[in-house]
Design a protein around this motif. Structure first.
Motif, PDB file in Angstrom:
ATOM      1  N   ARG A 157       0.720  -1.411   0.125  1.00  0.00           N
ATOM      2  CA  ARG A 157      -0.093   0.018   0.002  1.00  0.00           C
ATOM      3  C   ARG A 157       0.871   1.352  -0.083  1.00  0.00           C
ATOM      4  NH1 ARG A 157      -4.319   1.094   4.907  1.00  0.00           N
ATOM      5  NH2 ARG A 157      -4.941   3.295   4.092  1.00  0.00           N
ATOM      6  N   SER A 160       2.440   2.056  -3.640  1.00  0.00           N
ATOM      7  CA  SER A 160       1.701   2.035  -4.688  1.00  0.00           C
ATOM      8  C   SER A 160       0.537   3.251  -4.438  1.00  0.00           C
ATOM      9  CB  SER A 160       0.736   0.731  -4.821  1.00  0.00           C
ATOM     10  OG  SER A 160      -0.457   0.406  -4.048  1.00  0.00           O
ATOM     11  N   ARG A 161       0.522   3.393  -3.043  1.00  0.00           N
ATOM     12  CA  ARG A 161      -0.567   4.658  -2.807  1.00  0.00           C
ATOM     13  C   ARG A 161      -0.032   5.721  -2.103  1.00  0.00           C
ATOM     14  NH1 ARG A 161      -4.978   3.284  -5.904  1.00  0.00           N
ATOM     15  NH2 ARG A 161      -5.305   1.153  -5.712  1.00  0.00           N
ATOM     16  N   ASP A 165      -2.258   7.209   1.773  1.00  0.00           N
ATOM     17  CA  ASP A 165      -2.859   7.207   0.285  1.00  0.00           C
ATOM     18  C   ASP A 165      -3.004   8.514  -0.295  1.00  0.00           C
ATOM     19  OD1 ASP A 165      -3.301   4.569   1.167  1.00  0.00           O
ATOM     20  OD2 ASP A 165      -5.319   4.801   1.921  1.00  0.00           O
ATOM     21  N   TYR A 167      -1.246   9.597  -3.119  1.00  0.00           N
ATOM     22  CA  TYR A 167      -1.154   9.537  -4.460  1.00  0.00           C
ATOM     23  C   TYR A 167      -2.416  10.007  -5.139  1.00  0.00           C
ATOM     24  CZ  TYR A 167       3.625   7.544  -4.116  1.00  0.00           C
ATOM     25  OH  TYR A 167       4.960   7.198  -4.017  1.00  0.00           O
ATOM     26  N   ARG A 172       0.048   8.316  -9.695  1.00  0.00           N
ATOM     27  CA  ARG A 172       0.478   6.563  -9.780  1.00  0.00           C
ATOM     28  C   ARG A 172       0.878   6.542 -11.349  1.00  0.00           C
ATOM     29  NH1 ARG A 172      -1.509   2.609  -6.838  1.00  0.00           N
ATOM     30  NH2 ARG A 172      -2.555   1.990  -8.761  1.00  0.00           N
TER      31      ARG A 172
END
Length: 358
Positions: A157, A160-161, A165, A167, A172
């Motif tokens: 997480r 990728s985020r 979170d 992003y 991304r």
């Protein structure tokens, strides 16, 4: 194998430590430090496997945990995941969520074959970025009877985020284009360029690439989370084999974490118990809280008052060792048949859940 002891924490002279080697199912040779409680050879002992934080080595936080648990009667192993520390793996400073998960099960293989370990009482601990791998391993490897995490980071997480979170979809896509372009460069040169596993963005909303620059002296206006990491990795627990604040990951390493969501099967740990521990002031606290919400019973969430993320690496006044000892002792109890008063009444005890029958 080096003879010099490079552990970064205070060594307990009463606890024997043995250097061990074992292979995972991909054929990678892993290195572990096995900590043995006093009188271990006289009985079958419970065991706990420990690894983390992400980019750390067994001579740092995981070794401290393993030594302390051994002092409390557990056969404990701190190990270096594949590609780092003293463990094998051809490409150095690489990380893989799948292989790191397998490394936990390989460590279970090793300790479970020791004549003084009770196979029905093996637990796992993940610190920081190895927490997700410990939970994922426990989800499918039922030999792990209980799992605890400290200062959890969900690395899939996170990469990728982004933190919290943050992003955007545009960001991304920019990161994916950067990682894909870097693969072309690595393929053309036949090498693996270094880079950061957490991609930030500059004032033009473009990815900041390249290695982390570690200052010789911590700036006065440093971010509190960075400062805490700096004081641990660059000062009081610096180790030449660690990735953090010493070297760098391979730049394309995040790709596998984008493709492998570590928390996807957290409910599969049940009915074996999960304990998640986080600092009250930790910037990573939300990872433990979200994992707790997603997990099935039995589960526990413990918030340490006044603690930040790094306090749970080596601050003995804040690491809840008493709680960890109780958790693993009570939740890894083997099935017992207890008769009383001449009746055929019995209690079946497993994982702290008691059922009665006649």
């Amino acid at each position: 194998m080096e003879n010099k002891d490079t552990r970064t924490f205070e060594i307990n002279p009463k606890i024997e430590m043995k250097k061990v080697r074992f292979k995972n199912r991909y054929g990678i040779m892993l290195a572990g430090d096995l900590y043995l409680p006093e009188g271990y050879g006289e009985k079958k002992n419970p065991a706990v496997i420990v690894s983390g934080p992400f980019g750390a080595v067994k001579e740092q936080a995981s070794g401290l945990y393993a030594q302390e648990l051994a002092a409390r009667g557990f056969v404990s192993m701190a190990f270096d995941p594949s590609f780092g520390g003293e463990s094998g793996g051809e490409v150095r400073n690489m990380a893989s969520p799948e292989i790191f998960t397998e490394d936990y099960s390989a460590a279970v293989d090793y300790v479970g074959l020791l004549p003084y370990v009770d196979r029905e009482r093996i637990g796992a601990i993940g610190i920081c970025g190895l927490s997700g791998m410990a939970i994922t391993a426990a989800g499918t490897d039922t030999r792990i009877k209980a799992v605890a995490t400290l200062s959890m980071y969900d690395m899939s997480r996170d990469m990728s985020r982004g933190h919290m979170d943050y992003y955007t979809d545009e960001q991304r896509n920019k990161i994916k284009r950067y990682l894909s372009g870097q693969r072309w460069k690595d393929a053309e040169t036949g090498t693996f360029a270094p880079g950061s596993h957490e991609i930030a963005f500059d004032e033009n909303n473009e990815p900041v690439t390249g290695m982390m620059e570690v200052p010789e002296k911590l700036p006065e206006d440093a971010d509190p989370a960075f400062a805490a990491f700096y004081h641990y990795y660059a000062e009081r627990a610096r180790h030449p084999r660690a990735v953090n604040f010493v070297s760098s990951w391979t730049a394309t390493m995040p790709v596998s974490f984008w493709n492998f969501p570590l928390m996807a099967n957290i409910r599969e740990v049940s009915p074996r118990p999960i304990l998640l521990v986080a600092g009250e002031n930790a910037h990573s606290r939300y990872y433990s809280e979200d994992a707790y919400a997603a997990a099935a019973e039995p589960k526990e969430l413990m918030i340490i008052p006044g603690a930040d993320h790094v306090d749970l690496y080596d601050n003995r006044n804040k690491i809840p060792f008493d709680k960890l000892e109780r958790f693993f002792r009570e939740r890894m109890k083997p099935v017992s048949i207890l008769f009383g008063n001449g009746k055929k009444k019995c209690e079946r005890i497993r994982n702290g859940i008691i059922t009665e029958g006649r």
